[in-house]
Write a protein that holds these residues in place. Structure first.
Motif, PDB file in Angstrom:
ATOM      1  N   VAL A   1       0.864  -1.195   0.000  1.00  0.00           N
ATOM      2  CA  VAL A   1       0.000   0.000   0.000  1.00  0.00           C
ATOM      3  C   VAL A   1       0.893   1.234   0.000  1.00  0.00           C
ATOM      4  O   VAL A   1       1.744   1.386   0.886  1.00  0.00           O
ATOM      5  CB  VAL A   1      -0.942   0.045   1.220  1.00  0.00           C
ATOM      6  CG1 VAL A   1      -1.780   1.324   1.209  1.00  0.00           C
ATOM      7  CG2 VAL A   1      -1.840  -1.183   1.258  1.00  0.00           C
TER       8      VAL A   1
ATOM      9  N   VAL B   1      -2.776   0.487  -4.251  1.00  0.00           N
ATOM     10  CA  VAL B   1      -2.927  -0.756  -3.488  1.00  0.00           C
ATOM     11  C   VAL B   1      -2.682  -1.950  -4.393  1.00  0.00           C
ATOM     12  O   VAL B   1      -3.299  -2.067  -5.464  1.00  0.00           O
ATOM     13  CB  VAL B   1      -4.360  -0.857  -2.895  1.00  0.00           C
ATOM     14  CG1 VAL B   1      -4.497  -2.099  -2.025  1.00  0.00           C
ATOM     15  CG2 VAL B   1      -4.700   0.398  -2.091  1.00  0.00           C
TER      16      VAL B   1
ATOM     17  N   TYR C   1     -13.448   2.244   1.472  1.00  0.00           N
ATOM     18  CA  TYR C   1     -13.064   0.939   0.938  1.00  0.00           C
ATOM     19  C   TYR C   1     -12.244   0.201   1.977  1.00  0.00           C
ATOM     20  O   TYR C   1     -11.247   0.734   2.480  1.00  0.00           O
ATOM     21  CB  TYR C   1     -12.277   1.107  -0.373  1.00  0.00           C
ATOM     22  CG  TYR C   1     -13.133   1.737  -1.447  1.00  0.00           C
ATOM     23  CD1 TYR C   1     -14.090   0.979  -2.128  1.00  0.00           C
ATOM     24  CD2 TYR C   1     -13.033   3.095  -1.737  1.00  0.00           C
ATOM     25  CE1 TYR C   1     -14.914   1.563  -3.082  1.00  0.00           C
ATOM     26  CE2 TYR C   1     -13.855   3.689  -2.697  1.00  0.00           C
ATOM     27  CZ  TYR C   1     -14.790   2.907  -3.363  1.00  0.00           C
ATOM     28  OH  TYR C   1     -15.612   3.492  -4.301  1.00  0.00           O
TER      29      TYR C   1
ATOM     30  N   THR D   1      -3.306  -5.663  -5.287  1.00  0.00           N
ATOM     31  CA  THR D   1      -4.292  -6.701  -4.984  1.00  0.00           C
ATOM     32  C   THR D   1      -3.956  -7.940  -5.824  1.00  0.00           C
ATOM     33  O   THR D   1      -3.108  -7.869  -6.719  1.00  0.00           O
ATOM     34  CB  THR D   1      -5.729  -6.256  -5.357  1.00  0.00           C
ATOM     35  OG1 THR D   1      -5.899  -6.371  -6.788  1.00  0.00           O
ATOM     36  CG2 THR D   1      -6.018  -4.827  -4.922  1.00  0.00           C
TER      37      THR D   1
ATOM     38  N   ASP E   1      -9.887  -2.818   2.794  1.00  0.00           N
ATOM     39  CA  ASP E   1      -8.998  -3.866   2.325  1.00  0.00           C
ATOM     40  C   ASP E   1      -9.006  -4.932   3.414  1.00  0.00           C
ATOM     41  O   ASP E   1      -8.339  -4.802   4.441  1.00  0.00           O
ATOM     42  CB  ASP E   1      -7.605  -3.243   2.126  1.00  0.00           C
ATOM     43  CG  ASP E   1      -6.571  -4.247   1.683  1.00  0.00           C
ATOM     44  OD1 ASP E   1      -6.775  -5.465   1.881  1.00  0.00           O
ATOM     45  OD2 ASP E   1      -5.540  -3.808   1.152  1.00  0.00           O
ATOM     46  N   THR E   2      -9.793  -5.971   3.201  1.00  0.00           N
ATOM     47  CA  THR E   2     -10.055  -6.929   4.272  1.00  0.00           C
ATOM     48  C   THR E   2      -8.806  -7.732   4.646  1.00  0.00           C
ATOM     49  O   THR E   2      -8.635  -8.099   5.799  1.00  0.00           O
ATOM     50  CB  THR E   2     -11.203  -7.894   3.885  1.00  0.00           C
ATOM     51  OG1 THR E   2     -10.949  -8.395   2.570  1.00  0.00           O
ATOM     52  CG2 THR E   2     -12.531  -7.174   3.881  1.00  0.00           C
ATOM     53  N   SER E   3      -7.909  -7.960   3.680  1.00  0.00           N
ATOM     54  CA  SER E   3      -6.731  -8.764   4.011  1.00  0.00           C
ATOM     55  C   SER E   3      -5.746  -7.981   4.876  1.00  0.00           C
ATOM     56  O   SER E   3      -5.027  -8.559   5.680  1.00  0.00           O
ATOM     57  CB  SER E   3      -6.041  -9.248   2.731  1.00  0.00           C
ATOM     58  OG  SER E   3      -5.511  -8.156   2.021  1.00  0.00           O
ATOM     59  N   ARG E   4      -5.706  -6.679   4.750  1.00  0.00           N
ATOM     60  CA  ARG E   4      -4.758  -5.863   5.520  1.00  0.00           C
ATOM     61  C   ARG E   4      -5.408  -5.141   6.701  1.00  0.00           C
ATOM     62  O   ARG E   4      -4.709  -4.515   7.497  1.00  0.00           O
ATOM     63  CB  ARG E   4      -4.098  -4.816   4.621  1.00  0.00           C
ATOM     64  CG  ARG E   4      -3.274  -5.378   3.479  1.00  0.00           C
ATOM     65  CD  ARG E   4      -2.670  -4.251   2.659  1.00  0.00           C
ATOM     66  NE  ARG E   4      -1.824  -4.730   1.582  1.00  0.00           N
ATOM     67  CZ  ARG E   4      -2.221  -4.915   0.329  1.00  0.00           C
ATOM     68  NH1 ARG E   4      -3.470  -4.675  -0.003  1.00  0.00           N
ATOM     69  NH2 ARG E   4      -1.379  -5.351  -0.598  1.00  0.00           N
TER      70      ARG E   4
ATOM     71  N   GLY F   1     -10.962  -7.532  -3.753  1.00  0.00           N
ATOM     72  CA  GLY F   1     -10.607  -7.655  -2.329  1.00  0.00           C
ATOM     73  C   GLY F   1     -10.854  -6.391  -1.523  1.00  0.00           C
ATOM     74  O   GLY F   1     -10.520  -6.322  -0.342  1.00  0.00           O
ATOM     75  N   LEU F   2     -11.421  -5.371  -2.170  1.00  0.00           N
ATOM     76  CA  LEU F   2     -11.758  -4.139  -1.452  1.00  0.00           C
ATOM     77  C   LEU F   2     -13.278  -4.032  -1.350  1.00  0.00           C
ATOM     78  O   LEU F   2     -13.981  -4.081  -2.362  1.00  0.00           O
ATOM     79  CB  LEU F   2     -11.175  -2.926  -2.184  1.00  0.00           C
ATOM     80  CG  LEU F   2      -9.646  -2.871  -2.133  1.00  0.00           C
ATOM     81  CD1 LEU F   2      -9.072  -2.160  -3.343  1.00  0.00           C
ATOM     82  CD2 LEU F   2      -9.189  -2.158  -0.858  1.00  0.00           C
ATOM     83  N   LYS F   3     -13.738  -3.907  -0.119  1.00  0.00           N
ATOM     84  CA  LYS F   3     -15.175  -3.900   0.119  1.00  0.00           C
ATOM     85  C   LYS F   3     -15.672  -2.463   0.177  1.00  0.00           C
ATOM     86  O   LYS F   3     -15.136  -1.641   0.921  1.00  0.00           O
ATOM     87  CB  LYS F   3     -15.436  -4.600   1.458  1.00  0.00           C
ATOM     88  CG  LYS F   3     -16.881  -4.820   1.811  1.00  0.00           C
ATOM     89  CD  LYS F   3     -16.952  -5.338   3.256  1.00  0.00           C
ATOM     90  CE  LYS F   3     -18.341  -5.716   3.677  1.00  0.00           C
ATOM     91  NZ  LYS F   3     -18.865  -6.868   2.957  1.00  0.00           N
TER      92      LYS F   3
ATOM     93  N   ASP G   1     -17.795  -6.136  -3.338  1.00  0.00           N
ATOM     94  CA  ASP G   1     -16.379  -6.450  -3.205  1.00  0.00           C
ATOM     95  C   ASP G   1     -15.724  -6.322  -4.571  1.00  0.00           C
ATOM     96  O   ASP G   1     -16.163  -6.938  -5.526  1.00  0.00           O
ATOM     97  CB  ASP G   1     -16.232  -7.877  -2.660  1.00  0.00           C
ATOM     98  CG  ASP G   1     -14.782  -8.193  -2.353  1.00  0.00           C
ATOM     99  OD1 ASP G   1     -13.984  -8.310  -3.304  1.00  0.00           O
ATOM    100  OD2 ASP G   1     -14.447  -8.335  -1.166  1.00  0.00           O
TER     101      ASP G   1
END
Ligand SMILES: [Zn+2]
Length: 210
Positions: free
Chosen positions: A7, A20, A131, A22, A133-136, A115-117, A112
């Motif tokens: 990021v 970002v 937004y 992804t 970023d669920t993984s981070r 990977g950004l919700k 989604d």
């Protein structure tokens, strides 16, 4: 400047732009002012990326300092543009302040993308969107709040179409899992983003629903 693994923060002349990484390619969060594309593109090139590595621009909202550079960024990268349904017409028209752009991906709350919700957080503008970023655990908040002196603050009321609604949108964020808050103005709040949002809500006297 890399702020989290994958990021990057690109300082525009007025607002922050984030890049970002992804699993589906690179995403830009916003595109800055009409004067910002050269610095965005030069940053991308410094990372050793081709402009075509940028697959998508996710807009937090349609204000001039976030979408003004969109037209040129799209022309130079071929990226698609995504924005919330309630913001689409403003992006198309450019609000009379910048060259409007067609929105390719119309978002709804909860969608989604790579990977950004999308979290619809109206108030500053009708279609303002954060937004996640669920993984981070990184939350890009646009102008919902801004950072000053290490704390988060509510956007000045004169800049928002509905400040009360904006406040309710801030409170709604606590339903989501995040640890970092990355605003468009000021510095990212890393690791203690959730605490910073909670502190702001307490300061504003908002009843927390948790
Ligand atoms: Zn704004």
């Amino acid at each position: 400047m890399q702020v989290l693994e994958g990021v990057y923060l690109i300082r525009g002349e007025v607002s922050n732009v984030y890049l970002v990484r992804t699993s589906g390619g690179y995403v830009l969060i916003d595109a800055g002012t009409p004067g910002d594309p050269p610095r965005i593109l030069s940053y991308i090139s410094q990372l050793g990326l081709e402009p075509s590595a940028i697959r998508l621009v996710l807009l937090t909202h349609s204000h001039w300092d976030h979408a003004g550079g969109l037209k040129e960024v799209v022309l130079r990268t071929g990226a698609r543009v995504a924005a919330h349904r309630d913001e689409v017409n403003y992006v198309r028209s450019g609000r009379g302040r910048y060259e409007g752009v067609e929105v390719d991906v119309v978002l709804e709350d909860g969608d989604d993308v790579l990977g950004l919700k999308a979290i619809h957080t109206p108030g500053h503008t009708p279609g303002s969107t954060c937004y996640l970023d669920t993984s981070r655990g990184a939350l890009f908040v646009g102008d919902l709040v801004y950072e000053e002196g290490g704390a988060l603050r509510e956007m000045l009321h004169k800049y928002s179409v509905d400040p009360e609604m904006n406040r309710r949108s801030i409170a709604r964020l606590l339903k989501y899992d995040f640890i970092h808050v990355l605003p468009s103005h000021g510095n990212p709040i890393l690791n203690s983003g959730r605490e910073a949002i909670t502190n702001l809500l307490k300061e504003l006297g908002v009843q927390l629903e948790l």
